[in-house]
Design a protein around this motif. Structure first.
Motif, PDB file in Angstrom:
ATOM      1  N   TYR A 145       0.833  -1.197   0.000  1.00 56.15           N
ATOM      2  CA  TYR A 145       0.000   0.000   0.000  1.00 56.15           C
ATOM      3  C   TYR A 145       0.872   1.253   0.000  1.00 56.15           C
ATOM      4  CZ  TYR A 145      -4.239  -2.663   1.115  1.00 56.15           C
ATOM      5  OH  TYR A 145      -5.310  -3.531   1.080  1.00 56.15           O
ATOM      6  N   ASN A 146       0.237   2.380  -0.364  1.00 52.75           N
ATOM      7  CA  ASN A 146       0.918   3.659  -0.173  1.00 52.75           C
ATOM      8  C   ASN A 146       0.842   4.029   1.312  1.00 52.75           C
ATOM      9  OD1 ASN A 146      -1.760   4.354   0.102  1.00 52.75           O
ATOM     10  ND2 ASN A 146      -1.755   5.968  -1.437  1.00 52.75           N
ATOM     11  N   ASN A 147       1.467   5.142   1.679  1.00 54.79           N
ATOM     12  CA  ASN A 147       1.551   5.509   3.095  1.00 54.79           C
ATOM     13  C   ASN A 147       0.188   5.787   3.722  1.00 54.79           C
ATOM     14  OD1 ASN A 147       4.326   5.250   3.384  1.00 54.79           O
ATOM     15  ND2 ASN A 147       4.728   7.307   2.631  1.00 54.79           N
ATOM     16  N   SER A 148      -0.721   6.345   2.954  1.00 57.28           N
ATOM     17  CA  SER A 148      -2.038   6.673   3.507  1.00 57.28           C
ATOM     18  C   SER A 148      -2.969   5.463   3.541  1.00 57.28           C
ATOM     19  CB  SER A 148      -2.689   7.799   2.698  1.00 57.28           C
ATOM     20  OG  SER A 148      -2.829   7.416   1.338  1.00 57.28           O
ATOM     21  N   GLY A 149      -2.623   4.394   2.841  1.00 59.25           N
ATOM     22  CA  GLY A 149      -3.425   3.174   2.888  1.00 59.25           C
ATOM     23  C   GLY A 149      -4.640   3.170   1.992  1.00 59.25           C
ATOM     24  N   ASN A 150      -4.731   4.123   1.034  1.00 58.21           N
ATOM     25  CA  ASN A 150      -5.899   4.146   0.141  1.00 58.21           C
ATOM     26  C   ASN A 150      -5.539   3.736  -1.293  1.00 58.21           C
ATOM     27  OD1 ASN A 150      -4.474   6.452  -0.578  1.00 58.21           O
ATOM     28  ND2 ASN A 150      -6.334   7.646  -1.004  1.00 58.21           N
ATOM     29  N   GLU A 151      -4.329   3.231  -1.470  1.00 54.61           N
ATOM     30  CA  GLU A 151      -3.942   2.690  -2.784  1.00 54.61           C
ATOM     31  C   GLU A 151      -3.188   1.385  -2.564  1.00 54.61           C
ATOM     32  OE1 GLU A 151      -2.139   4.806  -6.517  1.00 54.61           O
ATOM     33  OE2 GLU A 151      -0.453   4.090  -5.298  1.00 54.61           O
ATOM     34  N   VAL A 152      -3.644   0.338  -3.222  1.00 51.05           N
ATOM     35  CA  VAL A 152      -2.984  -0.955  -3.128  1.00 51.05           C
ATOM     36  C   VAL A 152      -2.380  -1.297  -4.487  1.00 51.05           C
ATOM     37  CG1 VAL A 152      -5.082  -2.285  -3.689  1.00 51.05           C
ATOM     38  CG2 VAL A 152      -3.221  -3.368  -2.416  1.00 51.05           C
ATOM     39  N   ILE A 153      -1.182  -1.865  -4.469  1.00 55.38           N
ATOM     40  CA  ILE A 153      -0.467  -2.251  -5.694  1.00 55.38           C
ATOM     41  C   ILE A 153      -0.270  -3.758  -5.667  1.00 55.38           C
ATOM     42  CG2 ILE A 153       1.663  -2.040  -6.999  1.00 55.38           C
ATOM     43  CD1 ILE A 153       0.760   0.723  -4.620  1.00 55.38           C
ATOM     44  N   LEU A 154      -0.656  -4.417  -6.744  1.00 59.41           N
ATOM     45  CA  LEU A 154      -0.500  -5.858  -6.886  1.00 59.41           C
ATOM     46  C   LEU A 154       0.458  -6.132  -8.037  1.00 59.41           C
ATOM     47  CD1 LEU A 154      -4.291  -6.855  -6.783  1.00 59.41           C
ATOM     48  CD2 LEU A 154      -2.752  -6.533  -4.826  1.00 59.41           C
ATOM     49  N   LEU A 155       1.469  -6.944  -7.808  1.00 61.54           N
ATOM     50  CA  LEU A 155       2.407  -7.333  -8.858  1.00 61.54           C
ATOM     51  C   LEU A 155       2.364  -8.849  -9.025  1.00 61.54           C
ATOM     52  CD1 LEU A 155       5.568  -5.196  -7.966  1.00 61.54           C
ATOM     53  CD2 LEU A 155       3.771  -4.654  -9.606  1.00 61.54           C
ATOM     54  N   LYS A 156       2.314  -9.280 -10.268  1.00 67.65           N
ATOM     55  CA  LYS A 156       2.292 -10.713 -10.535  1.00 67.65           C
ATOM     56  C   LYS A 156       3.105 -11.020 -11.781  1.00 67.65           C
ATOM     57  CE  LYS A 156      -0.819 -14.667 -11.146  1.00 67.65           C
ATOM     58  NZ  LYS A 156      -0.118 -15.493 -10.112  1.00 67.65           N
ATOM     59  N   GLU A 157       3.990 -11.999 -11.671  1.00 64.72           N
ATOM     60  CA  GLU A 157       4.799 -12.405 -12.818  1.00 64.72           C
ATOM     61  C   GLU A 157       3.899 -13.088 -13.831  1.00 64.72           C
ATOM     62  OE1 GLU A 157       8.895 -14.923 -13.825  1.00 64.72           O
ATOM     63  OE2 GLU A 157       8.041 -14.970 -11.807  1.00 64.72           O
ATOM     64  N   CYS A 158       4.141 -12.808 -15.105  1.00 66.73           N
ATOM     65  CA  CYS A 158       3.275 -13.364 -16.132  1.00 66.73           C
ATOM     66  C   CYS A 158       4.079 -13.694 -17.374  1.00 66.73           C
ATOM     67  CB  CYS A 158       2.155 -12.383 -16.488  1.00 66.73           C
ATOM     68  SG  CYS A 158       2.731 -10.860 -17.254  1.00 66.73           S
ATOM     69  N   SER A 159       3.391 -14.241 -18.356  1.00 64.63           N
ATOM     70  CA  SER A 159       3.983 -14.509 -19.664  1.00 64.63           C
ATOM     71  C   SER A 159       2.935 -14.200 -20.719  1.00 64.63           C
ATOM     72  CB  SER A 159       4.418 -15.972 -19.777  1.00 64.63           C
ATOM     73  OG  SER A 159       3.322 -16.836 -19.591  1.00 64.63           O
ATOM     74  N   GLU A 160       3.393 -13.612 -21.821  1.00 64.17           N
ATOM     75  CA  GLU A 160       2.465 -13.301 -22.911  1.00 64.17           C
ATOM     76  C   GLU A 160       2.319 -14.513 -23.817  1.00 64.17           C
ATOM     77  OE1 GLU A 160       2.717  -8.660 -23.937  1.00 64.17           O
ATOM     78  OE2 GLU A 160       4.534  -9.781 -24.328  1.00 64.17           O
TER      79      GLU A 160
END
Length: 557
Positions: A541-556
């Motif tokens: 999350y960002n510092n304020s907790g109102n944005e979450v970031i999700l990262l996932k490895e993928c393949s095209e």
């Protein structure tokens, strides 16, 4: 153990071998141990010790190091090839710091400093033979009902011990990114921890503390030995460390030099004469691009620069022991830092040490590195703890953005729209299903707890009453907040990643409150985050907790 008689119950059928070239010391050891062990075998040098080891069943080895023909360290290396779990006590001088560090690396867990008393010897023996104690205890509890009770009791103790340990451990950046403003540039950092205790009472402790907006302290320790003694020592020292930081921050008078000194002198005074603590303490100042390290016989710290150069910073101190007099702290420039790995010897073990540098260099994030470790190490036999520091910087191959009103209908429709988009981009069907599960959970989380500001207690109560959906539909009419979703595809370390950023206009929340519920899979609070954590490679999350970031490895496709 309360008495020598209790110790003798464990050792009376065991064999100890004492290796010492000084006849007076060897005679003292033989006399002191004859009433404690069934057999006391003596040898006058390392080669003599190896010969007698192969002719006898040895349960405990007590050895000096400096001896003619073959020294103690070389003898231990040979014996460990045959009996890697043999408990060993090394007798050494106060100033033999290089010997101490080498002994730790080959598996010695107990030390006795010359000159020593019989009580110190017996305390070291008690700690060293815990493996024998465990085997004896197993023999004492053969009845089925007693074994069932013991299993239930151990499960309860494990839960209580882990809960206590997690309460002691502090992580100010739990599920958060660190945003640094340096001159006119801004940089984002992930400081992630992987912590998997091997035993009920873990010897590994850590803390990640934010001292200021651009300054952090990282602490990782590994108490030598196992069981209650190692756990308590490490717990007390870690508690003191966090208390010192909290107190200084409250008074706004944190001083890093005082902090390093207080940690060292408290630790050495608290440890008993036969204990040792391996630990690493780092102070990182991102504004000044400065890294200060005091490493007490922990594995080397690995650093990768922006030019993909590998730096290996080895230990600069022996383990902390009661007789230690001073410590060394080194300073490094980290202006070109790209990522960093700090780990305990559960990661930097003899099975994996040949691969760790290459795997670290080629890992974009924490989960990639851990996946490579698990592929090469089938059954880890120690606590697994490492801290992975990574600068977040990439140029996306493409970007897709969405914006919706905080309406339940819109949340449901946008998830379907994103699924269609990922299919059009040629993503794998299984990969899409996992992504949609994660996006759906976190978008719903932004809608419920961000935009509508519903507490988890409210949600659970309304669900039980069967009024939750009705309540949502009524409440959303009273607010005018939006939810933004950004999708990006980027390449990092020869791997493709998809990034989902989900931002709401709510007040945000403190991610540290997730900590307790993440430890208990039976709690319903933050169920969505628990699910998503098992799907994606990174969530923060960002510092304020109102944005979450999700990262996932993928393949095209």
């Amino acid at each position: 153990m309360d008495t020598l008689a209790e110790l003798k119950k464990i050792t009376q059928n065991c064999t100890v071998m004492c290796v010492e070239d000084d006849d007076s010391v060897l005679s003292l050891l033989h006399e002191a141990l004859s009433g404690l062990f069934k057999h006391v075998i003596t040898a006058k040098n390392g080669q003599d010790g190896i010969d007698k080891f192969h002719k006898n069943k040895i349960d405990l080895l007590i050895t000096d190091n400096i001896m003619p023909v073959m020294n103690g360290i070389d003898m231990i290396k040979e014996i460990k090839k045959t009996e890697p779990k043999l408990p060993i006590i090394l007798i050494t001088a106060h100033t033999d710091t290089d010997i101490l560090m080498e002994a730790i690396n080959i598996g010695v867990t107990q030390f006795i400093a010359k000159p020593f008393t019989i009580n110190i010897l017996f305390n070291a023996i008690e700690t060293a033979i815990q493996r024998i104690i465990v085997e004896k205890q197993k023999m004492l509890y053969q009845e089925t009902e007693l074994l069932k009770y013991k299993e239930s009791y151990n499960i309860l103790q494990q839960k209580l011990a882990l809960k206590k340990q997690h309460n002691i451990i502090k992580n100010d950046l739990y599920y958060k990114k660190l945003l640094i403003y340096n001159d006119t540039k801004a940089s984002e950092w992930l400081i992630n921890i992987r912590y998997e205790p091997h035993d009920i009472l873990s010897g590994d402790f850590y803390s990640i503390r934010k001292i200021a907006k651009d300054k952090i302290i990282i602490y990782l320790s590994d108490a030598m030995g196992k069981g209650l003694n190692a756990f308590i020592s490490n717990a007390v020292i870690t508690s003191f460390l966090n208390f010192s930081i909290d107190k200084a921050l409250k008074k706004n008078d944190f001083d890093k030099e005082r902090f390093f000194n207080d940690f060292f002198y408290f630790s050495k005074q608290y440890l008993s004469e036969d204990e040792a603590l391996c630990a690493v303490l780092l102070f990182i100042d991102f504004e000044k691009n400065s890294l200060e390290i005091a490493n007490f016989s922990m594995p080397p710290i690995l650093i990768e620069t922006e030019k993909r150069e590998l730096l290996k910073i080895s230990s600069n101190n022996p383990p902390i022991m009661r007789f230690a007099e001073r410590f060394k702290k080194d300073i490094y420039n980290i202006e070109s830092l790209e990522k960093m790995l700090i780990c305990s010897d559960g990661i930097y073990n003899e099975k994996y040490c040949d691969y760790i540098e290459n795997d670290f260099i080629n890992a974009a994030f924490k989960n990639q590195f851990f996946k490579r470790f698990t592929e090469r190490t089938i059954t880890p036999d120690d606590d697994i703890t490492f801290i992975f520091i990574k600068k977040i910087q990439y140029i996306p191959k493409w970007t897709k953005t969405y914006s919706i009103k905080s309406r339940l209908e819109d949340v449901q429709s946008i998830v379907t729209e994103i699924e269609v988009f990922l299919m059009e981009m040629g993503m794998d069907a299984v990969f899409i299903a996992e992504c949609i599960t994660a996006v759906s959970e976190m978008t719903m989380n932004a809608y419920e707890h961000g935009s509508l500001n519903i507490t988890y207690q409210q949600k659970n109560r309304l669900i039980k009453e069967g009024k939750y959906e009705e309540y949502l539909l009524d409440l959303e009419k009273q607010i005018d907040k939006k939810i933004a979703i950004t999708i990006e595809l980027f390449e990092n370390y020869n791997s493709l990643f998809i990034c989902f950023k989900i931002t709401d206009e709510g007040h945000g929340f403190d991610t540290s409150i997730i900590k307790e519920t993440m430890q208990d899979i039976n709690l319903l609070h933050y169920r969505g985050i628990k699910i998503v954590k098992g799907i994606v490679d990174e969530i923060y999350y960002n510092n304020s907790g109102n944005e979450v970031i999700l990262l996932k490895e993928c393949s095209e496709r």
